[in-house]
Scaffold this motif. Structure first.
Motif, short mmCIF file in Angstrom:
data_model
loop_
_atom_site.label_atom_id
_atom_site.label_comp_id
_atom_site.label_asym_id
_atom_site.label_seq_id
_atom_site.Cartn_x
_atom_site.Cartn_y
_atom_site.Cartn_z
N SER A 41 7.14 4.04 -16.36
CA SER A 41 7.72 2.75 -16.71
C SER A 41 8.84 2.80 -17.75
N GLU A 42 8.84 3.80 -18.61
CA GLU A 42 9.85 3.86 -19.66
C GLU A 42 11.10 4.63 -19.23
N TRP A 43 11.07 5.25 -18.06
CA TRP A 43 12.16 6.13 -17.65
C TRP A 43 12.76 5.71 -16.31
N ASN A 44 14.08 5.89 -16.19
CA ASN A 44 14.73 5.68 -14.91
C ASN A 44 14.76 7.00 -14.13
N ARG A 180 -3.89 12.83 -21.14
CA ARG A 180 -3.91 11.38 -20.94
C ARG A 180 -3.98 10.66 -22.29
N GLN A 181 -4.83 11.16 -23.17
CA GLN A 181 -4.96 10.56 -24.50
C GLN A 181 -3.67 10.67 -25.29
N TRP A 182 -2.92 11.74 -25.02
CA TRP A 182 -1.64 11.97 -25.69
C TRP A 182 -0.55 11.06 -25.14
N GLY A 183 -0.78 10.50 -23.95
CA GLY A 183 0.19 9.59 -23.34
C GLY A 183 0.93 10.15 -22.15
N ALA A 184 0.59 11.38 -21.73
CA ALA A 184 1.29 11.98 -20.59
C ALA A 184 0.89 11.32 -19.27
N TYR A 185 -0.32 10.76 -19.21
CA TYR A 185 -0.79 10.07 -18.01
C TYR A 185 -1.42 8.75 -18.41
N ALA A 186 -1.26 7.75 -17.53
CA ALA A 186 -1.88 6.45 -17.77
C ALA A 186 -3.36 6.52 -17.39
N ALA A 187 -4.07 5.43 -17.64
CA ALA A 187 -5.50 5.37 -17.31
C ALA A 187 -5.71 5.51 -15.81
N VAL A 188 -6.87 6.02 -15.44
CA VAL A 188 -7.22 6.15 -14.03
C VAL A 188 -7.17 4.79 -13.36
N VAL A 189 -6.58 4.74 -12.17
CA VAL A 189 -6.51 3.51 -11.38
C VAL A 189 -7.72 3.49 -10.45
N ASP A 190 -8.39 2.35 -10.37
CA ASP A 190 -9.59 2.23 -9.55
C ASP A 190 -9.31 2.65 -8.12
N GLY A 191 -10.29 3.35 -7.53
CA GLY A 191 -10.15 3.86 -6.18
C GLY A 191 -10.48 2.85 -5.11
N ALA A 192 -10.25 3.24 -3.87
CA ALA A 192 -10.56 2.41 -2.70
C ALA A 192 -11.37 3.26 -1.72
N PRO A 193 -12.20 2.62 -0.88
CA PRO A 193 -13.09 3.37 0.02
C PRO A 193 -12.36 4.32 0.97
N LEU A 205 -4.14 10.33 -11.82
CA LEU A 205 -3.03 10.53 -12.73
C LEU A 205 -2.41 9.21 -13.19
N GLY A 206 -3.11 8.11 -12.96
CA GLY A 206 -2.66 6.82 -13.47
C GLY A 206 -1.60 6.14 -12.64
#
Length: 218
Positions: A41-44, A180-193, A205-206
């Motif tokens: 989100s912060e980079w083009n 992830r805690q350092w900010g290299a990856y966002a929080a895990v996105v909920d999965g789908a079946p 990887l967020g």
């Protein structure tokens, strides 16, 4: 089976596939797309390219090849002197040459990650993961097909979930979690079946695998 053993027979192929994914995706970017936003989100687009190339150069330097990135990969300027395609090609060539110096049974290698030395197959596939996931980011941003496939994603996910002591001697955890805690990856996105390996990797990887690619203008 221990993770690094599971990756021993595939790490070179995985790294080559990830490098192809990044190079091919960057080569497919049009001249009017360098400033488009990306899933980072912060980079083009240009900044993601700088970051991806810089990370590869950092791996190469730790393995004894080249001088590393010319600027901080985590603070990309958004301005490339020369061709973005050439920048990525040069970074990949240096990194591939660096990994070629690693003998088959080398137990561990140094990395630019805060974890330091890691088992060779894990380190190599984490290097591949960085290239491949940013290839996906760039593909989404510029309306290209996903460069990830099931085989590549499965190997990358295996490395990302490898249990390893946290940097500084902390408790053992999946290798991506301190990053992830350092900010290299966002929080895990909920999965789908119906998630396949590609979707599972992206969510871990967020990233949202349902992200719609930008439509190319005619």
């Amino acid at each position: 089976m221990h993770t690094d053993v599971a990756l021993t027979s595939v790490w070179r192929e995985t790294l080559a596939a990830a490098h192809r994914a990044l190079a091919d995706t960057v080569a497919g970017i049009r001249d009017d797309q360098w400033h488009l936003p990306t899933p980072c989100s912060e980079w083009n687009v240009t900044q993601v390219i700088q970051h991806a190339a810089g990370d590869q150069l950092a791996y190469a330097k730790f393995l004894g090849i080249g001088n590393g990135p010319a600027e901080n990969p985590f603070a990309p300027s958004g301005t490339i002197d020369g061709s973005p395609t050439a920048l990525v090609r040069d970074a990949i060539e240096q990194t591939a040459a660096a990994w070629d110096t690693v003998a088959e049974h080398t137990p561990t290698v140094p990395t630019p990650l805060p974890h330091g030395e890691l088992p060779t197959p894990v380190a190599a596939v984490l290097c591949a993961l960085d290239a491949a996931v940013h290839a996906w980011d760039l593909a989404v941003a510029t309306g290209q097909a996903s460069p990830l496939d099931e085989e590549l994603a499965a190997a990358l996910l295996t490395a990302a979930r490898t249990a390893n002591p946290a940097p500084g001697g902390g408790p053992e955890t999946a290798i991506v979690e301190p990053l992830r805690q350092w900010g290299a990856y966002a929080a895990v996105v909920d999965g789908a079946p119906n998630d396949d390996a590609v979707a599972e990797l992206l969510r871990y990887l967020g990233r949202d695998p349902g992200t719609v690619s930008r439509v190319r203008s005619s």
